[in-house]
Design a protein around this motif. Structure first.
Motif, mmCIF file in Angstrom:
data_model
loop_
_atom_site.group_PDB
_atom_site.id
_atom_site.type_symbol
_atom_site.label_atom_id
_atom_site.label_comp_id
_atom_site.label_asym_id
_atom_site.label_seq_id
_atom_site.Cartn_x
_atom_site.Cartn_y
_atom_site.Cartn_z
ATOM 1 N N ASP B 187 33.498 42.437 31.307
ATOM 2 C CA ASP B 187 34.075 43.722 30.906
ATOM 3 C C ASP B 187 34.936 44.290 32.028
ATOM 4 O O ASP B 187 34.724 43.977 33.194
ATOM 5 N N SER B 189 35.078 47.092 33.648
ATOM 6 C CA SER B 189 34.476 47.768 34.791
ATOM 7 C C SER B 189 33.832 46.754 35.737
ATOM 8 O O SER B 189 33.856 46.916 36.950
ATOM 9 N N ILE B 190 33.276 45.677 35.180
ATOM 10 C CA ILE B 190 32.650 44.642 36.001
ATOM 11 C C ILE B 190 33.732 43.773 36.636
ATOM 12 O O ILE B 190 33.628 43.347 37.792
ATOM 13 N N GLN B 191 34.806 43.530 35.881
ATOM 14 C CA GLN B 191 35.917 42.729 36.382
ATOM 15 C C GLN B 191 36.464 43.306 37.684
ATOM 16 O O GLN B 191 36.680 42.589 38.657
ATOM 17 N N ALA B 192 36.646 44.641 37.709
ATOM 18 C CA ALA B 192 37.177 45.271 38.908
ATOM 19 C C ALA B 192 36.248 45.048 40.101
ATOM 20 O O ALA B 192 36.708 44.798 41.219
ATOM 21 N N GLN B 193 34.936 45.093 39.844
ATOM 22 C CA GLN B 193 33.985 44.868 40.937
ATOM 23 C C GLN B 193 34.105 43.445 41.493
ATOM 24 O O GLN B 193 34.114 43.241 42.704
#
Lengths: 330, 328
Positions: B187, B189-193
């Motif tokens: 997702d 938000s997780i991709q950015a992390q």
């Protein structure tokens, strides 16, 4: 309020899935029932010729809402009213058939949603035959040819099989099939997620052109905020089964209110390399079977108050936007 | 260390079939320096994953490297046989694939998998390896690493699994990481992390990264340089800022215009007509000519060689004034 009543009116829609183990296992292992609240108390209205987009991450319930709105899945609670007809209450079968003709759906994976053993012509003609919209083979064939031209394909393609087409062309076939019954309302569940960007642009442009040409209303489901910005007139943001914010598209991007919406916007990679300030998002989406108490977003929220851990915020509507948050004023 | 970590010269990957030989990667050259992230971007069928697979020597037969060479710190690795290659893979080249669930063995605890990899490649005792594995897991952002070491892959969420895979790729201190669509299954938000994590870890260690993805946004965030691939060839290669903001190749221009953005207010997206050619039907001359709005006679006859436009190298007849050989 608008004088015209909205084409689609969804009130307090909820859906619970039973994710428990079989009865015998529960008895032997002493386990409780496990209920997954996929969608909780979602209300929205879609006016004619509008595009309402639902965005959210995996597990937010956006596809479940789509299925209930289109009539593929029965809601546990709530109402879906389309042009004055309550979809799940109506018992008159002719009224239901009339309604079904006016709603169609486009799915995410154009490889899975076309029957590989049918020719394209037969696939597109299926709704025509099902609703008895054409008389005789010649008329059906002419209508299929017209639909193929409408979506940018060659009428001669009706004699081919789906495997002869690329992903983008298959999605065009799906659109032609959806349009064949002259619908007013299209539910599109991630219609371009399986496509490459250059092909995605073709399909999005086509969908906008068709909307202008035929006066369609869309419910557009996507996880991609940039795509949604391009398509939607109004946007609803979902998190763990609840609609946390809904606003007209331009305003949502200018002034996102809910902390989750802000977080989603910050997470979109910055293509223009403008040096836009971004806040890193902490944590992950909780398990929907055991969501956090209170506001489901509070463990990840930078603004969380004590109240957020206890009370579920109720959606509050004002001035054309709806917001469900304790920490932010509408 | 001077000189690039990875140097690929005139790489060609072919698949012999009954209907003739298919060329999946056609004459590709690029370098990656220590600590540098090279993005390889392209649509399905562009040959980007095939290039990555050829670099790590995991081409499935009948696919084979038909020409050119791959050098890791000056040592040729494209012609190594099984055992020698195995000593490099996992040790000097780490790998991250798209689906973290299939890159982890579901029957072993994640700690065992990391410890096994480390002890295969490095002279370490079990206890040392275990300590190191805990350090690594906390470094990639897994909380309570000493307990999580004994969890199975299915007990992690998608984002956490990709963190474990990253720890696994880094555990033998490789010089190069090949990451093939590492964030595609996650997702936003997780991709950015995960993007931030890859970037930080590799900068700290001076690891070179070959980041393969279809997502121009990920490239703009992460990469230092980017190679845009089309039909098995590099259309344009250069600094990310140059390629993203001032694309030179008509394909890159079209690609950039077709991506919906948060900032733009345009009502229509730029669209490139048609789609990527199949390997069986790559057009003569420049492979992009049937879709190119600016194609002229020469494009249909000869394949363009890469020339410099500013700091980027572009394979397009429109750009060529004086063709140059190789990279500087």
């Amino acid at each position: 309020m608008k004088p015209e009543r909205p084409l689609v009116d969804v009130q307090g829609l909820s859906r619970v899935f039973d994710a428990s183990k079989p009865w015998l296992n529960r008895m032997l292992e002493g386990e409780q029932r496990m209920l997954l609240k996929a969608v909780q108390d979602v209300s929205l209205q879609i006016g004619r010729r509008e595009t309402f987009a639902l965005v959210g991450e995996s597990g937010s319930g956006k596809s479940t809402v789509a299925k209930m709105v289109v009539g593929l899945l029965q809601p546990t609670a709530g109402r879906v009213t389309i042009d004055g007809v309550d979809m799940w209450k109506t018992t008159a079968s002719d009224e239901m058939t009339a309604l079904r003709r006016r709603i169609q759906m486009i799915f995410q994976d154009p490889y899975a949603s076309l029957n590989p053993r049918w020719r394209v012509g037969a696939i597109i003609a299926d709704p025509l035959n099902a609703f008895g919209l054409t008389k005789g083979r010649d008329e059906t064939e002419a209508k299929v040819a017209e639909l193929l031209r409408l979506v940018g394909l060659d009428p001669a393609d009706m004699h081919k099989y789906p495997h002869e087409f690329s992903g983008g062309q298959r999605q065009r076939i799906c659109i032609a099939r959806a349009l064949s019954s002259n619908p007013e309302f299209l539910v599109c569940d991630e219609p371009t997620s399986a496509l490459d960007v250059s092909v995605q642009a073709q399909i999005l442009n086509l969908m906008r052109d068709l909307q202008d040409q035929l006066g369609l209303t869309y419910l557009f489901i996507s996880h991609n905020l940039a795509v949604v910005r391009h398509m939607a007139t109004r946007i609803g943001v979902m998190y763990l089964g609840r609609l946390v914010e809904s606003q007209p598209s331009a305003e949502l991007f200018k002034a996102p209110r809910h902390p989750y919406t802000r977080m989603l916007l910050d997470a979109v990679p910055d293509l223009k390399m403008s040096g836009r300030q971004r806040r890193m998002i902490e944590g992950e989406i909780p398990n929907p079977i055991s969501p956090p108490a209170g506001c489901a977003f509070h463990p990840r929220c930078p603004l969380a108050l004590d109240r957020c851990r206890v009370d579920v915020p109720t959606p509050f509507a004002s001035g054309g936007r709806t917001l469900a948050c304790h920490a932010v004023e509408v | 260390m001077t000189g690039p970590v990875l140097s690929v010269r005139n790489l060609r990957v072919e698949f012999p079939t009954r209907h003739g030989t298919l060329r999946a990667v056609d004459d590709i050259s690029f370098d990656i320096a220590a600590g540098e992230v090279l993005g390889v971007v392209g649509e399905s069928g562009a040959g980007k994953s095939m290039t990555g697979t050829a670099v790590i020597g995991l081409l499935e037969p009948p696919g084979r490297i038909a020409g050119g060479e791959v050098r890791l710190k000056g040592q040729r690795i494209d012609n190594l046989a099984g055992e020698a290659l195995r000593r490099i893979r996992g040790r000097r080249i780490g790998m991250v694939f798209q689906d973290p669930l299939t890159s982890l063995n579901p029957l072993y605890r994640v700690g065992e998998q990391i410890i096994e990899t480390m002890r295969t490649h490095l002279p370490m005792s079990e206890a040392q390896a275990r300590r190191r594995a805990i350090e690594l897991l906390s470094e990639v952002g897994i909380q309570g690493a000493s307990d999580r070491l004994d969890s199975y892959p299915h007990q992690f969420s998608g984002g956490m699994r990709q963190r474990v895979v990253l720890a696994l790729a880094l555990c033998a201190e490789p010089e190069l990481i090949v990451a093939d669509e590492p964030t595609t299954a996650l997702d936003v938000s997780i991709q950015a992390q995960i993007i931030q994590l890859i970037k930080r870890l590799c900068r700290e260690r001076g690891t070179a990264v070959m980041l393969i993805t279809h997502d121009m946004g990920v490239i703009a965030e992460t990469a230092d340089r980017v190679a845009v691939m089309y039909a098995g060839r590099i259309a344009e290669i250069g600094q990310v800022a140059d390629v993203v903001q001032r694309p030179s190749h008509p394909y890159t221009k079209g690609l950039m215009g077709s991506i919906p953005t948060l900032e733009g207010s345009e009502t229509r997206l730029v669209q490139i007509p048609g789609s990527m050619p199949r390997l069986t039907a790559i057009p003569q001359g420049c492979a992009f000519n049937p879709r190119c709005p600016q194609a002229f006679a020469r494009c249909f006859l000869e394949q363009p060689a890469a020339v410099f436009v500013g700091r980027s190298e572009v394979a397009c007849w429109l750009a060529s004034a004086t063709p140059v050989q190789g990279t500087p």
